[in-house]
Design a protein around this motif. Structure first.
Motif, short mmCIF file in Angstrom:
data_model
loop_
_atom_site.label_atom_id
_atom_site.label_comp_id
_atom_site.label_asym_id
_atom_site.label_seq_id
_atom_site.Cartn_x
_atom_site.Cartn_y
_atom_site.Cartn_z
N GLY A 1 0.80 -1.23 0.00
CA GLY A 1 0.00 0.00 0.00
C GLY A 1 0.83 1.28 0.00
N PRO A 2 1.74 1.42 0.97
CA PRO A 2 2.53 2.67 1.00
C PRO A 2 3.40 2.84 -0.26
N GLU A 3 3.87 1.72 -0.83
CA GLU A 3 4.71 1.79 -2.05
C GLU A 3 3.89 2.29 -3.23
N ILE A 4 2.68 1.75 -3.38
CA ILE A 4 1.81 2.17 -4.49
C ILE A 4 1.43 3.64 -4.31
N ASP A 5 1.12 4.02 -3.08
CA ASP A 5 0.77 5.41 -2.77
C ASP A 5 1.92 6.34 -3.22
N ARG A 6 3.15 5.96 -2.89
CA ARG A 6 4.33 6.78 -3.20
C ARG A 6 4.54 6.87 -4.72
N LEU A 7 4.48 5.73 -5.41
CA LEU A 7 4.72 5.73 -6.85
C LEU A 7 3.58 6.43 -7.62
N ALA A 8 2.34 6.26 -7.11
CA ALA A 8 1.18 6.84 -7.79
C ALA A 8 1.27 8.36 -7.89
N LYS A 9 1.97 8.96 -6.95
CA LYS A 9 2.12 10.44 -6.96
C LYS A 9 2.87 10.90 -8.21
N LEU A 10 3.65 9.97 -8.82
CA LEU A 10 4.45 10.31 -10.00
C LEU A 10 3.75 9.90 -11.29
N VAL B 1 -5.43 1.31 5.17
CA VAL B 1 -5.57 1.96 3.86
C VAL B 1 -6.02 3.42 4.01
N SER B 2 -6.55 3.78 5.19
CA SER B 2 -6.96 5.19 5.37
C SER B 2 -5.74 6.12 5.42
N CYS B 3 -4.52 5.54 5.47
CA CYS B 3 -3.30 6.36 5.34
C CYS B 3 -3.13 6.85 3.90
N ASN B 4 -3.83 6.21 2.96
CA ASN B 4 -3.59 6.51 1.54
C ASN B 4 -3.89 7.98 1.23
N SER B 5 -2.93 8.64 0.65
CA SER B 5 -3.03 10.09 0.45
C SER B 5 -4.15 10.46 -0.53
N ARG B 6 -4.33 9.62 -1.57
CA ARG B 6 -5.38 9.92 -2.55
C ARG B 6 -6.77 9.72 -1.94
N LEU B 7 -6.91 8.66 -1.14
CA LEU B 7 -8.20 8.40 -0.47
C LEU B 7 -8.54 9.55 0.47
N ARG B 8 -7.55 10.03 1.21
CA ARG B 8 -7.79 11.13 2.16
C ARG B 8 -8.25 12.39 1.42
N LEU B 9 -7.59 12.66 0.28
CA LEU B 9 -7.94 13.85 -0.49
C LEU B 9 -9.33 13.72 -1.11
N LYS B 10 -9.58 12.58 -1.76
CA LYS B 10 -10.84 12.40 -2.50
C LYS B 10 -12.06 12.32 -1.58
#
Ligand code: KG4
Ligand code: ZN
Length: 333
Positions: free
Chosen positions: A183-192, A270-279
């Motif tokens: 999860g944290p790896e996908i979150d990090r890469l997804a930002k790019l 998964v609530s740590c996910n940055s995109r989920l928090r924003l959306k």
């Protein structure tokens, strides 16, 4: 502010954790010994390795928590521990240790449902008791939508019919050769990456209920991968994450409007996910619904949330029977 002094232990999966909480929000200690590095080479949690490690870590962690809190064992009003759901051999270590401590101290014991710990964690830190809300719990083992009516009174709205959202993150990360937990790896890469490059399925978005399905999404990624060349990882992470987040956000907001509830919470790893928090923040705002997100430090497994759930129950006079066993399939609803 004072209140009961509670020590709680969490060992449902691969984190050994001990917390000491005074009242609703005075967190005196929250110690976590993570086993992530230990399980990384297996690509997932190995139950026997996890339970042996809990056994080795639990006593020093309790002593460290007591030292940090600056209290003595005689001051505890109650001892709590996760009763389930989780891996039985892991649960038994923390659950039995906590019971033994409670017996030795002649104090009551409270067994806590791990999901109730996650569910209540967004309310932690507030002086008010948890109130009626629609709660999304998204972790490695669970994806579940629950309406909280009052403490101990929950209504199931929906759940995953196959993989949990965190499990999908972990499995897709594995397909991409990324380390565990994914999860944290996908979150990090997804930002790019570009979330619109790959059109991935939004399973059950129009199912008319509040259930989820993530295994088809994982399979879609598996079939897509052999066809891809060049630089695609960041775009694939972003597109996969977007598909998960869109379904989670739309169903959660729809559940709140259907139930006529004006507060939504999100908890679990998964609530740590940055995109989920924003959306979810954007969607809640445009729907005029309040939002409480669990603090990232309280999102992945920890004992502070178990201590908090035990406190809310203790304050309502709830006590567990010492004869009650740990339960790997313990249900909340
Ligand atoms: O709540 P948790 O620590 O354990 C369970 O009770 O399952 O959740 C762990 C899950 C793992 O699947 C991990 O990949 C996921 O939470 N996770 C994330 C993120 N951080 C942790 N998933 C997506 N984005 C993240 N930033
Ligand atoms: Zn958890």
């Amino acid at each position: 502010m004072s209140g009961p002094l509670i020590l709680a232990i969490e060992t449902s999966c691969d984190e050994t954790a001990v917390a000491i909480l005074r009242g609703r929000n005075e967190l005196l200690a929250s110690e976590i010994a993570s086993q992530v590095a230990l399980h990384q080479r297996f690509g997932g949690v190995v139950p026997e390795v996890a339970s042996r490690n809990h056994l080795a870590k639990i006593q020093p962690l309790i002593l460290r928590a007591i030292g940090r809190a600056g209290c003595s064992t005689g001051e505890f009003d109650c001892v709590g521990a996760t009763r389930g759901p989780g891996l039985l051999t892991s649960l038994l270590v923390g659950y039995s240790t906590a019971k033994g401590l409670a017996i030795a101290l002649e104090r009551p014991f409270i067994g806590v449902n791990h999901l109730e710990g996650h569910l209540l964690s967004p309310f932690f830190g507030s002086i008010d008791a948890p109130c009626r809300s629609v709660n999304l719990i998204v972790s490695g083992g669970h994806t579940i939508l629950i309406e909280l009516l009052s403490i101990g009174s929950y209504r199931l709205l929906g759940r995953t019919v196959d993989d949990a959202a965190g499990e999908a993150f972990d499995k897709v990360a594995k397909l991409l050769g990324l380390p565990y937990p994914g999860g944290p790896e996908i979150d990090r890469l997804a930002k790019l990456g570009d979330p619109s490059r790959f059109d991935l399925p939004r399973s059950m978005l129009g199912s008319g209920d509040f259930n989820f399905s993530f295994s088809g999404l994982k399979t879609a990624v598996r079939y897509l991968l052999p066809k891809l060349e060049g630089d695609y990882k960041a775009d694939l992470c972003a597109s996969f994450q977007e598909a998960v987040v869109e379904v989670l956000v739309r169903k959660t907001i729809r559940a709140a409007t259907t139930c006529g509830v004006n507060l939504v919470t999100v908890s679990g790893g998964v609530s740590c996910n940055s995109r989920l928090r924003l959306k979810i923040a954007e969607a809640a705002k445009s729907a005029g619904i309040g939002l409480k997100l669990a603090e990232p430090s309280l999102s992945t497994d920890n004992a502070a949330m178990i201590a908090y759930a035990a406190t809310e129950r203790y304050l309502r006079g709830y006590r567990s029977d010492f004869a009650e066993d740990a339960d790997p399939n313990l249900s909340l609803v």
